[in-house]
Design a protein around this motif. Structure first.
Motif, PDB file in Angstrom:
ATOM      1  N   SER A 401     -84.229 -16.090 -47.561  1.00  0.00           N
ATOM      2  CA  SER A 401     -83.383 -15.121 -46.869  1.00  0.00           C
ATOM      3  C   SER A 401     -82.066 -14.905 -47.595  1.00  0.00           C
ATOM      4  N   SER A 423     -85.883  -5.596 -48.066  1.00  0.00           N
ATOM      5  CA  SER A 423     -85.942  -4.708 -46.898  1.00  0.00           C
ATOM      6  C   SER A 423     -84.854  -3.640 -47.014  1.00  0.00           C
ATOM      7  N   GLU A 425     -82.345  -3.639 -45.149  1.00  0.00           N
ATOM      8  CA  GLU A 425     -81.086  -4.257 -44.755  1.00  0.00           C
ATOM      9  C   GLU A 425     -80.107  -4.103 -45.913  1.00  0.00           C
ATOM     10  N   LYS A 426     -78.906  -3.667 -45.639  1.00  0.00           N
ATOM     11  CA  LYS A 426     -77.967  -3.216 -46.660  1.00  0.00           C
ATOM     12  C   LYS A 426     -77.756  -4.221 -47.788  1.00  0.00           C
ATOM     13  N   LYS A 428     -79.535  -6.849 -48.769  1.00  0.00           N
ATOM     14  CA  LYS A 428     -80.733  -7.123 -49.556  1.00  0.00           C
ATOM     15  C   LYS A 428     -81.089  -5.948 -50.465  1.00  0.00           C
ATOM     16  N   SER A 449     -85.211  -2.556 -41.281  1.00  0.00           N
ATOM     17  CA  SER A 449     -83.866  -2.059 -41.568  1.00  0.00           C
ATOM     18  C   SER A 449     -82.858  -2.886 -40.779  1.00  0.00           C
ATOM     19  N   ASP A 450     -81.597  -2.546 -40.906  1.00  0.00           N
ATOM     20  CA  ASP A 450     -80.567  -3.246 -40.138  1.00  0.00           C
ATOM     21  C   ASP A 450     -80.775  -3.073 -38.635  1.00  0.00           C
ATOM     22  N   LYS A 451     -81.547  -2.072 -38.266  1.00  0.00           N
ATOM     23  CA  LYS A 451     -81.847  -1.834 -36.852  1.00  0.00           C
ATOM     24  C   LYS A 451     -82.957  -2.746 -36.336  1.00  0.00           C
TER      25      LYS A 451
END
Length: 838
Positions: A401, A423, A425-426, A428, A449-451
């Motif tokens: 992670s 992903s 996710e900003k 990463k 995503s971050d969501k």
């Protein structure tokens, strides 16, 4: 010179490099054994004349004579304090040659870098980051001198190529060419094949990759041809002028310029767009070659569309519709208390056991995750990667992670790894994509995503496209990506399986992307989970699933995968299925869905696979001693190079009231003999051979005091004086011979490298040596062997002389009157035994 200028130049014509420097300097008077760089600086006119002639012959890229200008090599001559001056001045001399030649074209100067001669950890003591810094230091001085680009040449270790390439990339933006030297079996000394080399290095950003030295043009044809199939960068071929011969006490390369040009043209036709000459070539060779290639169109770069992961010695090809692959999931401390405790203690025995068992059970890739509390995850991940790559033949998936943990593992991984995962996710996305590009890795695209989880299939597709576009903006391709189908549990979402199957179909048919799933998620919370998992797997393979993260010891799951490939009519799937189910009969499944207690009764470990089948392990005809399980573990530890655990295994054996001599003669010696067989069959390569030899040495060092206490001291077989001859500073092969001879009980006096002939003879007389073993890696130093033989005859000492080294052949041994020739460490032991009548 910019990278763009380099690419454009290679598109316009066949690029001509220069020819040999060392052999021509010796013809001009450079003595054997001196530091070439220092001698050239004292005799600059000799170099300038040679390089001017190369330019007049047609050379486009001239190598500055900085081949051994790194700190480690210069220290061997006591010249490390002059590293800055020497590298800068040598580049400037080459630039002066360009000015004096007044060429009608631009001629570029390449800063020349090569191996240090030291072994990298864990085989040796030199750490990867130390090596990168050594190269960075030399590169900085070459830049100050005005180098236009860099060449990393005559490399035997892919890991050292990676270190040098990273050093250049982290220092400047100039183009980098890399050439390795391959043996007769088309592998480097460290076991790297051409496909692995081109894949790893071009993905890491090398601007051209190829082969130099070690052979004439004809020996490079298949290497160039194989590289060309997968090359997205120009291929380099820089052969010797044939093989060296001893004529009138002089090492001579006999291939004339016309034959050299004719044969090298075949390399251009096979795919080499950058050509030149190595040992024995002269300006005349380059002139004829230049005239021969004038007007030829550079080979087109049309690599096969295939995904490839690699270790240091093996490439795993992942075709669009090929064999279904399994990523072994077991190397993960989550839910494994015993593994967690071992990792907290810095013990990696279970990590190694999981890796070996999964490889045996049919895994194609190993996922490595060290995420847990109470440890330094980055440090533990690095140690785990070192542990696994020391013996496993499978590429790794780096799973964490944390971005810094992934980078630490990618940096020291000696091949092309898979990142698990990237992903939307900003953090990463922004950090991991550049890392994938820098280290040449593939990555798993995770549609999160971050969501959080996507709310439906359309959002999932949107995330896939967003990450795909970002990857392409970072210079990555679709062949670098494996999309995670993102399996949810069907117990909570009845549509979970259907949504994942649609994702797999969409990625394969509409996007041309590979796919992966984590199988166990689909059945979470359900009874008899293996039936859900295996059925889902069959459906997914039908939709085009490329690979799955799973436990390869689950026979129902694995057999289902093999059967699904069979029914899908994949190439050779019928053979794979039959072999799988006949070699590993299905076990009985109980009502609880677990394998019966007898499931593992007949299972074998990697150490039990037969030598005769070409796999690491024991011979089919086991001695009585090795049929004992406890005894066999000592044998197995040597086979696997398990240095960390060998003493525990030896101590367990000694508890069974056997003599230390029994351990040596019945367990250790048979093991190292079988390691030699694996090396001969090219199942093992230099790193594994060294690892096994070091493991055996650890055991012998422990046993020696016990042998003396019991008055069982090892029988002295013979005394061997060994040395690398005068003028030659290479000792990797010699050191391994020393280790193997000591393991077999020979008394060895190791004189080191660059040893004067007189000292070798004096030492042999002093110790009343039975054998003198001589090593040479360079054509310029092999004549020293003849000098030692002459001195031996003059003095009348009894020692017999055996010779070996990369440039040495049986015919050369016969020609100079040596008593024996050995091509490697294992053969050296056999030759010594034969000469001594043992």
């Amino acid at each position: 010179m910019t990278k763009l200028e380099f690419r454009e130049l290679t598109k316009q014509k066949i690029i001509l490099l220069d020819g040999a420097t060392g052999s021509n300097m010796q013809k001009a008077g450079m003595p054997v054994g001196v530091c070439p760089e220092e001698w050239i600086l004292k005799n600059p006119e000799v170099l300038i004349k040679l390089q001017r002639e190369y330019i007049e012959a047609g050379t486009d890229i001239l190598y500055a004579p900085t081949f051994t200008g790194n700190r480690i090599k210069l220290t061997e001559y006591g010249l490390e304090g002059r590293i800055s001056e020497m590298n800068q001045e040598l580049v400037k001399l080459s630039k002066q040659a360009v000015l004096e030649a007044k060429a009608d074209r631009k001629v570029y100067i390449a800063g020349d870098i090569t191996m240090t001669g030291q072994q990298l950890y864990p085989v040796g003591t030199l750490r990867f980051e130390e090596l990168v810094e050594v190269y960075k230091e030399q590169i900085a001085y070459l830049l100050l001198g005005g180098a236009d680009l860099f060449v990393i040449e005559t490399m035997m270790s892919l890991q050292e190529c990676r270190a040098a390439l990273l050093a250049v990339k982290e220092t400047c933006d100039l183009p980098v060419m890399i050439t390795l030297t391959f043996n007769e079996n088309n592998r480097t000394l460290y076991g790297t094949d051409p496909v692995t080399a081109i894949t790893v290095l071009q993905k890491m950003g090398a601007d051209a990759v190829g082969v130099n030295c070690s052979t004439g043009p004809e020996g490079m044809y298949e290497i160039v041809k194989e590289m060309k199939r997968y090359a997205s960068v120009p291929i380099i071929a820089k052969p010797n002028a044939g093989l060296p011969q001893l004529i009138n006490d002089e090492t001579v390369f006999t291939m004339e310029s016309e034959e050299f040009a004719r044969e090298t043209i075949r390399l251009a036709e096979a795919g080499a767009g950058i050509i030149g000459g190595c040992c024995g070539t002269t300006p005349k060779h380059l002139e004829v070659l230049h005239n021969a290639v004038r007007g030829l169109i550079p080979p087109a770069l049309k690599p096969e569309r295939v995904r490839i992961l690699t270790t240091e010695r093996r490439a795993l090809k992942i075709p669009d519709s090929g064999k279904f692959l399994v990523i072994g999931e077991r190397i993960n401390p989550t839910g494994k208390k015993a593994l967690q405790e071992e990792l907290r203690q810095g013990d990696f025995q279970m990590v190694a056991d999981f890796a070996r068992k999964q490889e045996e059970d049919g895994a194609d890739i190993l996922d490595v995750n060290m995420g847990m509390n109470g440890i330094d995850e980055k440090e533990t991940m690095v140690d785990a990667v070192y542990e696994i790559t020391g013996f496993s033949g499978l590429p790794l998936s780096i799973d964490s992670s944390h971005v810094n943990v992934i980078e630490a593992a990618l940096r020291i991984y000696p091949g092309r790894a898979l990142i698990n995962s990237v992903s939307l996710e900003k953090e990463k996305l922004e950090k991991l994509l550049p890392l994938a590009r820098k280290y040449g890795a593939m990555f798993i695209l995770l549609p999160l995503s971050d969501k959080g989880l996507p709310k439906d299939i359309e959002e999932k597709k949107e995330i896939i496209h967003t990450i795909l576009n970002a990857a392409e903006e970072n210079g990555l391709t679709r062949e670098d990506i494996v999309v995670d189908g993102l399996v949810n549990t069907v117990g909570a979402n009845k549509e979970a399986a259907l949504q994942t199957l649609e994702t797999i179909r969409y990625c394969k048919e509409e996007l041309g992307l590979a796919t992966v799933v984590g199988l166990s998620n689909i059945s979470f919370g359900l009874p008899e989970r293996q039936f859900v998992n295996s059925t889902f797997l069959a459906l997914a393979i039908r939709e085009g699933l490329t690979m799955a993260i799973a436990n390869p010891s689950q026979e129902l799951l694995m057999n289902t995968a093999f059967a699904a490939d069979l029914l899908a009519a994949k190439e050779e799937a019928d053979i794979r299925y039959i072999r799988r189910v006949t070699e590993r009969p299905a076990t009985v499944i109980t009502q609880k869905g677990d394998a019966s207690p007898n499931a593992d009764k007949n299972s074998s470990t990697a150490g039990n696979q037969a030598i005769s089948s070409g796999k690491p392990g024991e011979d089919e005809n086991l001695s009585e001693a090795l049929k004992n399980k406890t005894f066999h573990q000592v044998y197995e530890a040597v086979i696997k190079g398990n240095k960390r655990d060998i003493l525990n295994k030896v101590k367990e054996v000694l508890k069974e009231d056997v003599k230390p001599s029994f351990v040596l003669d019945e367990l250790l010696i048979p093991a190292i003999n079988d390691v030699g067989k694996l090396f001969d069959k090219q199942v093992y390569f230099l790193p594994q051979l060294i690892s096994s030899a070091e493991t055996m040495k650890t055991a012998i060092d422990f046993l020696e005091p016990l042998l003396k206490e019991g008055k069982e001291e090892k029988k002295k077989l013979a005394t061997v004086v060994i040395a690398t001859v005068s003028g030659d500073v290479h000792d990797i092969g010699k050191n391994l011979v020393v280790l193997m001879l000591k393991n077999y009980g020979f008394e060895v006096i190791d004189l080191g490298k660059d040893v004067p002939s007189e000292k070798i003879i004096e030492t042999a007389r002093e110790y009343d040596a039975d054998i003198i073993a001589l090593s040479a890696l360079m054509t310029t130093t092999m004549l020293e062997m003849k000098k030692v033989i002459a001195l031996k005859k003059e003095t009348g000492i009894k020692a017999r002389i055996i010779i070996g080294g990369a440039v040495i052949t049986q015919s050369y041994a016969d020609e100079i009157g040596a008593d024996g020739y050995a091509k490697d460490a294992g053969e050296t032991v056999a030759v010594v035994k034969r000469l001594m009548g043992l």
